[in-house]
Design an enzyme around this catalytic site. Structure first.
Site, PDB file in Angstrom:
ATOM      1  N   SER A 136     -64.000  34.634 -27.747  1.00 55.07           N
ATOM      2  CA  SER A 136     -63.528  35.983 -27.983  1.00 55.07           C
ATOM      3  C   SER A 136     -63.816  36.480 -29.396  1.00 55.07           C
ATOM      4  O   SER A 136     -63.734  37.678 -29.653  1.00 55.07           O
ATOM      5  CB  SER A 136     -62.019  36.063 -27.717  1.00 55.07           C
ATOM      6  OG  SER A 136     -61.333  35.214 -28.622  1.00 55.07           O
ATOM      7  N   LYS A 142     -61.325  38.494 -37.898  1.00 53.12           N
ATOM      8  CA  LYS A 142     -61.095  38.811 -36.491  1.00 53.12           C
ATOM      9  C   LYS A 142     -59.828  39.662 -36.423  1.00 53.12           C
ATOM     10  O   LYS A 142     -58.883  39.434 -37.190  1.00 53.12           O
ATOM     11  CB  LYS A 142     -60.916  37.509 -35.714  1.00 53.12           C
ATOM     12  CG  LYS A 142     -60.736  37.674 -34.219  1.00 53.12           C
ATOM     13  CD  LYS A 142     -60.564  36.320 -33.517  1.00 53.12           C
ATOM     14  CE  LYS A 142     -60.598  36.459 -32.008  1.00 53.12           C
ATOM     15  NZ  LYS A 142     -60.479  35.161 -31.316  1.00 53.12           N
ATOM     16  N   SER A 151     -63.122  29.995 -28.410  1.00 51.41           N
ATOM     17  CA  SER A 151     -63.490  31.270 -29.023  1.00 51.41           C
ATOM     18  C   SER A 151     -64.079  31.265 -30.424  1.00 51.41           C
ATOM     19  O   SER A 151     -64.491  32.314 -30.900  1.00 51.41           O
ATOM     20  CB  SER A 151     -62.300  32.215 -29.003  1.00 51.41           C
ATOM     21  OG  SER A 151     -62.135  32.695 -27.715  1.00 51.41           O
TER      22      SER A 151
HETATM   23  N1  GLN Z   1     -62.639  32.109 -23.136  1.00 58.03           N
HETATM   24  C1  GLN Z   1     -61.347  31.491 -23.134  1.00 58.03           C
HETATM   25  C2  GLN Z   1     -60.331  32.395 -22.505  1.00 58.03           C
HETATM   26  O1  GLN Z   1     -60.688  33.471 -22.123  1.00 58.03           O
HETATM   27  C3  GLN Z   1     -60.955  31.074 -24.514  1.00 58.03           C
HETATM   28  C4  GLN Z   1     -60.453  32.164 -25.353  1.00 58.03           C
HETATM   29  C5  GLN Z   1     -60.089  31.737 -26.749  1.00 58.03           C
HETATM   30  O2  GLN Z   1     -60.404  30.647 -27.212  1.00 58.03           O
HETATM   31  N2  GLN Z   1     -59.395  32.638 -27.427  1.00 58.03           N
HETATM   32  O3  GLN Z   1     -59.201  32.044 -22.381  1.00 58.03           O
END
Ligand code: GLN
Length: 490
Positions: free
Chosen positions: A154, A79, A178
């Site tokens: 994400s 990532k 994410s």
């Molecule tokens: N979807 C969540 C957010 O937008 C979690 C993101 C994540 O775990 N990096 O904050």
């Protein structure tokens, strides 16, 4: 063996028995990236030459009969939040365009030392802000099971690259969902470790009290193999645990007989898609058939989790993103000669205005507001107190059961563009996942079937540092269902 059915463990066996060479394996994956990535856009950058060079070195170790680990020669991707020395690392954001880290994340180093071969950096929502990968400043990633759908976020590039067989595994980070959401949306296995189990050093920070790096893989066995390499104490991360790391892959086949699995009342709420409810119930029935005992549990403070998360996370985001000022890293308006900037303050402001995307700006404003004097007690401090109640709820629930099971996402993978106009509906995708990050416990998503040919994940949650039990249960379920064998048609 077709590329789609290869796993880390099967590839390692083929490498050991000389039925396959590391350069062949790496080349096949690079070719696959060339063939399918224009459709999927999982990769932001491919490091072809470097990967081929490392493949030669790894093959020499196999030839000498001394591969470094089962990950030696295995193609993978990071990532783009993971710093890799000498390789551009943007976190999916324009503001880090051109940033080349002078050091690698501890996890990236550990995987490299184990012999794993990075093929490139993977797309993500900028800084991890999102649930669909549509918040990447470099364009969305598509779901390999249906190109009109999101792969989750994400770490959407990671889920999509593994599902599409562009790599054998990928790293991700989970701050609120994410790793688990992209795993659920792409029929892959994702593990969010206990907070502190895996070092955060060199992983670009989103919300430091919640960030958990972890693996996304095709199978549970592969997940155990990557996890035992990534985990462990790191003196560069003050919150990293000194607890010894079990060899997770050694005792996977213990089964779930007599394991008490808590079924969380709050996770079967009205917003749950009827067919996801159906798949989850089938998964629970399967676990029962395998010998687990189901028991209803309740975590009353979970109802507040999403609200608490969005106060604490944005507060930490606003502080973590303060360092991108157009001077220290990546993008600077100063370097754009056509723009005349009169003062240093204006360099900061303009670089941030032009470098950050809309979602990052939204979160900086929300977090700054929650932390500002006069509101701090009402929002940030209150949220911290509620977080403690959530943590205690989990600890209490785990006095009654060994694991908790439930859905990952309330809906199947949604259409690209469907939720971009309404951030609140996007935030709701995480409703069953954020409580876990607030409590700091580990959780996994493991494939549990399909709805209209779109993947669905089952979420398993364990007490702090019980990753081994989590992997054992996931393994038993996976071996009895084998949904991972249904690869996408790309
Ligand atoms: N979807 C969540 C957010 O937008 C979690 C993101 C994540 O775990 N990096 O904050």
């Amino acid at each position: 063996m077709p590329l789609q059915t290869l796993t880390i463990s099967s590839a390692h066996k083929l490498l050991l028995s000389k039925q396959l060479s590391v350069p062949e394996l790496v080349k096949q994956h690079l070719d696959r990236i060339e063939a399918v990535d224009p459709k999927i856009h999982a990769f932001l950058r491919v490091q072809k030459d470097n990967a081929l060079m490392r493949a030669q070195q790894s093959q020499k170790r196999y030839d000498a009969g001394s591969p470094r680990s089962s990950l030696d020669g295995i193609p993978m991707g990071h990532k783009d939040l993971f710093c890799v020395q000498g390789v551009e690392t943007t976190a999916g954001s324009n503001i880090l365009k051109g940033y080349v880290p002078p050091y690698s994340a501890t996890t990236a180093l550990k995987l490299e030392e184990a012999g794993a071969i990075m093929l490139g950096k993977l797309n993500q929502d900028a800084f991890g802000h999102g649930s669909s990968t549509e918040n990447s400043d470099f364009g969305p990633t598509k779901n390999p099971y249906n190109l009109s759908r999101v792969p989750g976020g994400s770490s959407g590039g990671s889920g999509a690259a593994v599902a599409a067989s562009e790599v054998l595994f990928a790293t991700g980070t989970d701050t609120g969902s994410s790793i688990r959401l992209p795993a659920a949306f792409t029929n892959t296995v994702g593990l969010k470790p206990t907070y502190g189990r895996v070092s955060r050093y060199g992983v670009i920070a989103m919300a430091s009290s919640l960030d958990c790096p972890g693996p996304i893989t095709k199978t549970v066995e592969d997940c155990a193999l990557v996890m035992e390499t990534m985990a462990g104490h790191d003196e560069h991360d003050a919150t990293s645990s000194t607890k010894p790391v079990p060899q997770y892959s050694a005792r996977l086949a213990t089964g779930v007989k007599n394991l008490k699995i808590g079924v969380l009342k709050e996770f079967f709420s009205e917003g749950l898609h009827p067919q996801i409810l159906e798949r989850t119930k089938q998964a629970l029935a399967k676990l029962e058939l395998l010998g687990a005992k189901l028991e209803e549990v309740s975590l009353p403070s979970c109802d507040y989790a999403l609200a608490v998360y969005y106060i604490l996370m944005t507060s930490e985001v606003s502080s973590n993103l303060a360092r991108y000022d157009g001077i220290k890293y990546g993008y600077s308006v100063e370097r754009q000669s056509e723009i005349k900037i009169p003062t240093l303050q204006a360099v900061y402001e303009e670089s941030r205005r032009l470098g950050f995307g809309a979602e990052a700006k939204l979160r900086i404003m929300l977090g700054t507001f929650a932390l500002s004097s006069g509101y701090y007690d009402a929002y940030y401090k209150k949220a911290l107190q509620a977080r403690e109640l959530i943590r205690q709820d989990f600890i209490r629930a785990f006095e009654r059961c060994d694991l908790i099971a439930g859905p990952v996402s309330p809906t199947p993978p949604f259409k690209i563009g469907e939720k971009t106009e309404n951030p609140l509906s996007m935030y709701l995708s995480d409703i069953y996942m954020t409580p876990i990050n607030l409590a700091g416990v580990p959780a996994m998503s493991v494939p549990c079937g399909f709805v209209d040919q779109l993947p669905v994940g089952l979420q398993l949650i364990a007490p702090h540092f019980a990753e081994e039990r989590l992997l054992q249960a996931a393994y038993a379920y996976e071996q009895a269902t084998r949904f991972y064998e249904q690869v996408p048609n790309v």
